[in-house]
Design a protein around this motif. Structure first.
Motif, short mmCIF file in Angstrom:
data_model
loop_
_atom_site.label_atom_id
_atom_site.label_comp_id
_atom_site.label_asym_id
_atom_site.label_seq_id
_atom_site.Cartn_x
_atom_site.Cartn_y
_atom_site.Cartn_z
N LEU A 187 0.86 -1.19 0.00
CA LEU A 187 0.00 0.00 0.00
C LEU A 187 0.89 1.23 0.00
CD1 LEU A 187 -2.68 1.52 0.22
CD2 LEU A 187 -2.64 1.11 2.69
N GLY A 188 0.72 2.06 -1.02
CA GLY A 188 1.52 3.28 -1.06
C GLY A 188 1.46 3.93 -2.42
N GLU A 189 2.20 5.02 -2.53
CA GLU A 189 2.24 5.76 -3.80
C GLU A 189 2.96 4.89 -4.84
OE1 GLU A 189 3.33 9.89 -3.37
OE2 GLU A 189 4.43 9.71 -5.26
N ALA A 190 2.35 4.75 -6.01
CA ALA A 190 2.92 3.87 -7.03
C ALA A 190 3.55 4.66 -8.17
CB ALA A 190 1.85 2.94 -7.57
N PHE A 191 2.89 5.73 -8.58
CA PHE A 191 3.40 6.55 -9.68
C PHE A 191 2.67 7.89 -9.67
CE2 PHE A 191 0.17 3.57 -11.29
CZ PHE A 191 -0.73 4.40 -11.94
N HIS A 192 3.09 8.78 -10.56
CA HIS A 192 2.45 10.09 -10.72
C HIS A 192 1.92 10.20 -12.14
CE1 HIS A 192 4.15 12.56 -7.28
NE2 HIS A 192 4.65 11.36 -7.10
N ILE A 193 0.83 10.92 -12.30
CA ILE A 193 0.42 11.28 -13.65
C ILE A 193 0.64 12.79 -13.77
CG2 ILE A 193 -1.50 11.42 -15.30
CD1 ILE A 193 -0.60 8.55 -14.88
N ASP A 194 1.42 13.15 -14.77
CA ASP A 194 1.82 14.54 -14.93
C ASP A 194 0.86 15.26 -15.88
OD1 ASP A 194 3.21 16.83 -14.84
OD2 ASP A 194 5.01 16.09 -15.88
N PHE A 195 -0.11 15.99 -15.27
CA PHE A 195 -0.99 16.85 -16.06
C PHE A 195 -0.25 18.17 -16.26
CE2 PHE A 195 -3.84 13.77 -14.16
CZ PHE A 195 -4.75 13.50 -15.16
N GLU A 196 -0.76 18.99 -17.18
CA GLU A 196 -0.06 20.23 -17.52
C GLU A 196 0.27 21.09 -16.31
OE1 GLU A 196 -1.91 22.85 -20.51
OE2 GLU A 196 -1.39 21.20 -21.89
N ASP A 197 -0.75 21.23 -15.41
CA ASP A 197 -0.56 22.14 -14.29
C ASP A 197 -0.42 21.42 -12.96
OD1 ASP A 197 -3.04 21.13 -14.38
OD2 ASP A 197 -4.12 23.02 -14.11
N ASP A 198 -0.30 20.11 -12.99
CA ASP A 198 -0.22 19.39 -11.72
C ASP A 198 0.35 17.99 -11.95
OD1 ASP A 198 -0.51 19.14 -9.04
OD2 ASP A 198 -2.70 19.19 -9.03
N ASP A 199 1.07 17.52 -10.94
CA ASP A 199 1.65 16.18 -10.97
C ASP A 199 0.89 15.40 -9.90
OD1 ASP A 199 3.44 14.33 -11.85
OD2 ASP A 199 5.04 14.94 -10.49
N VAL A 200 0.03 14.48 -10.30
CA VAL A 200 -0.93 13.92 -9.35
C VAL A 200 -0.51 12.50 -8.94
CG1 VAL A 200 -3.37 13.48 -8.91
CG2 VAL A 200 -2.70 15.26 -10.52
N PRO A 201 -0.34 12.26 -7.63
CA PRO A 201 0.09 10.94 -7.18
C PRO A 201 -1.03 9.90 -7.20
CG PRO A 201 -0.20 12.39 -5.30
CD PRO A 201 -0.51 13.21 -6.52
N VAL A 202 -0.64 8.68 -7.51
CA VAL A 202 -1.59 7.57 -7.59
C VAL A 202 -1.15 6.50 -6.59
CG1 VAL A 202 -2.47 5.73 -9.09
CG2 VAL A 202 -2.02 8.01 -10.04
N LEU A 203 -2.11 5.98 -5.84
CA LEU A 203 -1.80 4.90 -4.91
C LEU A 203 -2.08 3.55 -5.54
CD1 LEU A 203 -4.50 3.36 -3.55
CD2 LEU A 203 -4.73 5.57 -2.41
N MET A 204 -1.34 2.57 -5.11
CA MET A 204 -1.66 1.18 -5.42
C MET A 204 -1.84 0.44 -4.10
SD MET A 204 0.19 -1.86 -7.62
CE MET A 204 1.75 -1.73 -6.84
N ALA A 205 -2.94 -0.29 -4.01
CA ALA A 205 -3.16 -1.16 -2.86
C ALA A 205 -3.27 -2.58 -3.39
CB ALA A 205 -4.46 -0.78 -2.14
#
Ligand SMILES: C[S@@+](CC[C@H](N)C(=O)[O-])C[C@H]1O[C@@H](n2cnc3c(N)ncnc32)[C@H](O)[C@@H]1O
Length: 218
Positions: free
Chosen positions: A190-208
């Motif tokens: 359980l934890g942060e797995a990757f980021h998706i880099d949108f133009e104005d934001d880098d959004v973290p994604v969790l994987m459980a």
């Protein structure tokens, strides 16, 4: 939600329950959705060797499959992917891909009336759910339902945006941890797995990743 609220541009609004015709038309052309599916598969592969030959005999459930971005990536590795979504527009796009070992069902797994008709909802080796759970009305209940569809020893893998203090879109890690435990899943990761880099934001994604317990020998 897609995209996460912090990054909303051309596409707005929740897609949890409506028959998302607009999303279905654009989904496979969305580079971020593609990247999300690629990263989800890679993060799963880092924990589970899906190229091990035993997987060719195993069955997968993709809950909230959408147009089947993850389904299509998993199908060549396993015996069968059962793909379920509430949106017929999304499922129509998936059906157009004509993937031979994919079976689709349209319905809301959170609806007990629908579940009573879903005789196929058991015996899975792997359940995946990607970018679905954060928009559900009752995420812990969904996790219990998905966990009960696993074989003992089967594994559930979930990916969602991580909620932060200033943005409650997504799920908090502690909420996911409690939901895994309440669904009687042993937490394998359980934890942060990757980021998706949108133009104005880098959004973290969790994987459980949780495993349905094996019965005790006795
Ligand atoms: C953001 S999309 C993600 C689609 C896909 N998992 C992907 O990663 O490309 C969320 C999907 O979950 C579906 N969905 C939401 N609530 C659902 C429910 N209760 N039962 C089945 N599908 C649901 C929506 O129709 C939509 O296709």
């Amino acid at each position: 939600l897609w995209p996460p609220s912090a990054t909303i541009g051309a596409i707005t609004g929740p897609m949890a329950s409506e028959d998302s015709g607009e999303y279905a038309r654009i989904w496979d052309g969305d580079e971020h959705a593609m990247l999300f599916a690629d990263e989800a598969l890679a993060s799963l592969q880092a924990l589970v060797d899906l190229h091990e030959p035993g997987w060719k005999r195993r069955r997968v459930l993709d809950f909230g499959c959408g147009t089947g971005l993850l389904t299509a990536r998993l199908a060549p590795l396993v015996a069968e992917v059962v793909a379920v979504d509430i949106s017929s527009a999304m499922l129509d796009v998936l059906a157009g891909k004509s993937i031979p070992n994919v079976v689709t069902h349209r319905g809301d797994l959170l609806d007990p009336t629908y579940r009573a008709t879903a005789s196929w909802l058991s015996g899975f080796d792997l359940v995946v759910t990607s970018c679905v759970c954060d928009a559900l009305v009752d995420y812990p209940a969904a996790l219990r339902i998905l966990a009960s569809a696993l074989k003992p020893g089967g594994v559930l893998a979930q990916w969602d945006w991580i909620a932060s203090d200033d943005d409650d879109d997504g799920l908090r890690i502690d909420v996911v941890e409690r939901a895994l435990a309440a669904a009687d899943l042993t937490c394998l990761h359980l934890g942060e797995a990757f980021h998706i880099d949108f133009e104005d934001d880098d959004v973290p994604v969790l994987m459980a990743v949780g495993m349905r317990r094996l019965p005790l020998l006795g």
